[in-house]
Scaffold this active site. Sequence first.
Site, PDB file in Angstrom:
ATOM      1  N   TYR A 139       0.825  -1.207   0.000  1.00 13.90           N
ATOM      2  CA  TYR A 139       0.000   0.000   0.000  1.00 13.90           C
ATOM      3  C   TYR A 139       0.863   1.263   0.000  1.00 13.90           C
ATOM      4  O   TYR A 139       0.422   2.312  -0.468  1.00 13.90           O
ATOM      5  CB  TYR A 139      -0.897   0.032   1.242  1.00 13.90           C
ATOM      6  CG  TYR A 139      -2.236  -0.636   1.085  1.00 13.90           C
ATOM      7  CD1 TYR A 139      -2.327  -1.962   0.677  1.00 13.90           C
ATOM      8  CD2 TYR A 139      -3.413   0.055   1.361  1.00 13.90           C
ATOM      9  CE1 TYR A 139      -3.560  -2.577   0.550  1.00 13.90           C
ATOM     10  CE2 TYR A 139      -4.644  -0.557   1.246  1.00 13.90           C
ATOM     11  CZ  TYR A 139      -4.717  -1.869   0.834  1.00 13.90           C
ATOM     12  OH  TYR A 139      -5.938  -2.474   0.715  1.00 13.90           O
ATOM     13  N   LYS A 188       3.030 -15.168   2.218  1.00 15.08           N
ATOM     14  CA  LYS A 188       3.235 -15.878   0.957  1.00 15.08           C
ATOM     15  C   LYS A 188       4.732 -16.141   0.850  1.00 15.08           C
ATOM     16  O   LYS A 188       5.410 -15.734  -0.109  1.00 15.08           O
ATOM     17  CB  LYS A 188       2.691 -15.037  -0.210  1.00 15.08           C
ATOM     18  CG  LYS A 188       2.671 -15.752  -1.555  1.00 15.08           C
ATOM     19  CD  LYS A 188       1.626 -16.846  -1.659  1.00 15.08           C
ATOM     20  CE  LYS A 188       1.740 -17.579  -2.992  1.00 15.08           C
ATOM     21  NZ  LYS A 188       0.895 -18.786  -3.072  1.00 15.08           N
ATOM     22  N   ASP A 220      -3.024 -18.198   0.293  1.00 12.84           N
ATOM     23  CA  ASP A 220      -4.032 -18.886  -0.536  1.00 12.84           C
ATOM     24  C   ASP A 220      -4.721 -19.981   0.279  1.00 12.84           C
ATOM     25  O   ASP A 220      -5.944 -20.130   0.254  1.00 12.84           O
ATOM     26  CB  ASP A 220      -3.416 -19.434  -1.840  1.00 12.84           C
ATOM     27  CG  ASP A 220      -2.101 -20.157  -1.637  1.00 12.84           C
ATOM     28  OD1 ASP A 220      -1.554 -20.139  -0.518  1.00 12.84           O
ATOM     29  OD2 ASP A 220      -1.608 -20.767  -2.607  1.00 12.84           O
ATOM     30  N   ASP A 244      -6.524  -6.829   4.124  1.00 15.79           N
ATOM     31  CA  ASP A 244      -7.652  -6.179   3.455  1.00 15.79           C
ATOM     32  C   ASP A 244      -8.539  -7.234   2.808  1.00 15.79           C
ATOM     33  O   ASP A 244      -9.758  -7.241   2.975  1.00 15.79           O
ATOM     34  CB  ASP A 244      -7.110  -5.204   2.398  1.00 15.79           C
ATOM     35  CG  ASP A 244      -8.230  -4.512   1.645  1.00 15.79           C
ATOM     36  OD1 ASP A 244      -9.189  -4.074   2.297  1.00 15.79           O
ATOM     37  OD2 ASP A 244      -8.146  -4.425   0.399  1.00 15.79           O
ATOM     38  N   ASP A 248     -12.473  -8.905   4.238  1.00 16.33           N
ATOM     39  CA  ASP A 248     -13.724  -8.889   3.467  1.00 16.33           C
ATOM     40  C   ASP A 248     -14.281 -10.306   3.355  1.00 16.33           C
ATOM     41  O   ASP A 248     -15.485 -10.535   3.498  1.00 16.33           O
ATOM     42  CB  ASP A 248     -13.503  -8.336   2.047  1.00 16.33           C
ATOM     43  CG  ASP A 248     -13.777  -6.842   1.955  1.00 16.33           C
ATOM     44  OD1 ASP A 248     -13.481  -6.123   2.932  1.00 16.33           O
ATOM     45  OD2 ASP A 248     -14.274  -6.377   0.903  1.00 16.33           O
TER      46      ASP A 248
HETATM   47  C1  IPM Z   1     -10.474  -1.024   3.988  1.00 16.19           C
HETATM   48  C2  IPM Z   1     -10.669  -0.418   2.626  1.00 16.19           C
HETATM   49  C3  IPM Z   1      -9.499   0.503   2.308  1.00 16.19           C
HETATM   50  C4  IPM Z   1      -8.231  -0.331   2.356  1.00 16.19           C
HETATM   51  C5  IPM Z   1      -9.623   1.274   0.966  1.00 16.19           C
HETATM   52  C6  IPM Z   1     -10.890   2.091   0.898  1.00 16.19           C
HETATM   53  C7  IPM Z   1      -8.417   2.133   0.709  1.00 16.19           C
HETATM   54  O1  IPM Z   1     -10.828  -1.411   1.664  1.00 16.19           O
HETATM   55  O2  IPM Z   1     -10.333  -0.268   4.960  1.00 16.19           O
HETATM   56  O3  IPM Z   1     -10.490  -2.256   4.083  1.00 16.19           O
HETATM   57  O4  IPM Z   1      -7.896  -1.006   1.370  1.00 16.19           O
HETATM   58  O5  IPM Z   1      -7.563  -0.310   3.385  1.00 16.19           O
HETATM   59 MG    MG Z   2     -11.036  -3.329   2.474  1.00 10.46          MG
END
Ligand code: IPM
Ligand code: MG
Length: 350
Positions: A139, A188, A220, A244, A248
Site C-alpha cells: 500500500y 506468501k 491462498d 484487506d 472482506d
Molecule cells: C479497507 C478499505 C481501504 C483499504 C480502501 C478504501 C483504501 O478497503 O479499509 O479495508 O484497502 O484499506
Molecule cells: Mg477493504
Amino acid sequence: MRFNIALLKGDGIGPEIVDSALQVLDRVAALYGHEFIYNSLSAGGCAIDRTGVPLPEETVAGCLASDSVLLGAVGGPKWDNLPGQLRPEAGLLGIRKALGLYANIRPVKLFPALKERSPLRNSPDFDIVIVRELTGGIYFGDRGRICGEKGVEAYDTERYSVTEIERIGRVAFETARGRSKRVISVDKANVLESSRLWREVMHELAAEYKDIAYGDMLVDNAAMQLIKNPAQFDVMVTSNMFGDILSDEASQLTGSIGMLPSSSVGNGKRGLYEPIHGSAPDIAGTGTANPVATILSAAMMLRHSLDLAKESDVIENAVSAALDAGYLTRDIGGTLGTREMTDRIISYLV
Ligand code: IPM
Ligand code: MG
C-alpha cells in the site's frame, strides 16, 4: 468526562452511518454523564470537492488535536478517474499514516441471531480477530509507470522492515493473550522475500511468547481454510493487503460485511475507528445502509481510546439484543432502514 472526537464522515453512505453512531454515542453520554464534543472534518471525495485534495492539512491537524477519530467510508465512482495520489482512498491511507496507526484490528464475530445467515451455519462457532498491518507493505511502497521494452509497464512494491513486522507481531501476540492464546501468521513465504522476512520475525516473537500456540499459513491456503473451518482461527496476523482481502472474505461468515467494525491504533491512545466496508455508492441516500459496523466501531473507540469499557459493553449488548429481537436491516435478511435499526439499538441501551 469530556472527550474530543474528530469525525470523518466521508462519502456515499458514510455520513448516514456515522450519524447513526453519533445518536448512539449521545444516548450513552446522557446515560453515563459524559460529553462528546465532535469536530467534523473532511477526508476523501468530499474533501476533494471542497479543497481539491483528499486529505487537507486542517483535517490532519484536527485529528491530531482529538482524543479519537470516527470515520464512515470514502470513495465513489465520481472520483474514480483521478490519479492515484488524488483519489479519495489516498485520504484514508494518508490519515492512517499521519496518525501512526500501524495496527488494524478487525474482530470477526458471529452474533447468535445471525447464525442462520452465515454460509457456515452448520459449522462450529468461531470468533476471530484479524490483526492487519496498516501503514506499510504494498500500500505504501514505491509505485509507478515506466516505459519498458513492451510499452507501458506499471509496478507496486511490497517492502517491510523488521521493526514494522515486529511491532504488528507484538500486537497480535498480546491480543492472543487476552483470548484463546493462538496466533496464525498469514504470508506468501513460498514466493515473496518480504514474506520470508515476515515469517522469520514472527518465529522470533513466537519463541518469546511461549504461552501462545503459533502457526504459519500461506495466504491462498488461509483464504480456503477460512471457509472450510473458521473455528481453527483465533488471532490472524498479516500484511496490509492480505489483511484487506481476508477481512472482506471473513466478514461474510458473520452474515454481512455490514457487521464488521475495526480499530486502527498505534503507540498512543488515539485511534481511528471505522467499519471495514466501503462507501456503498449504490445505496447512498436510500436510508437502507446497515449502521451496525459503525456503531460497533464507536463501541471499540470507547473501549480502546477513551477507557470507557462499561459503556462499550452497553453498546455491544444493545446491538446483540436488537438482533436477538429480530430487528434486522436488509443485508442481514430484514426490512429495517438505517434510522429504524439505529432507533431499535438505542432502545436497548441501558
Ligand atoms: C479497507 C478499505 C481501504 C483499504 C480502501 C478504501 C483504501 O478497503 O479499509 O479495508 O484497502 O484499506
Ligand atoms: Mg477493504
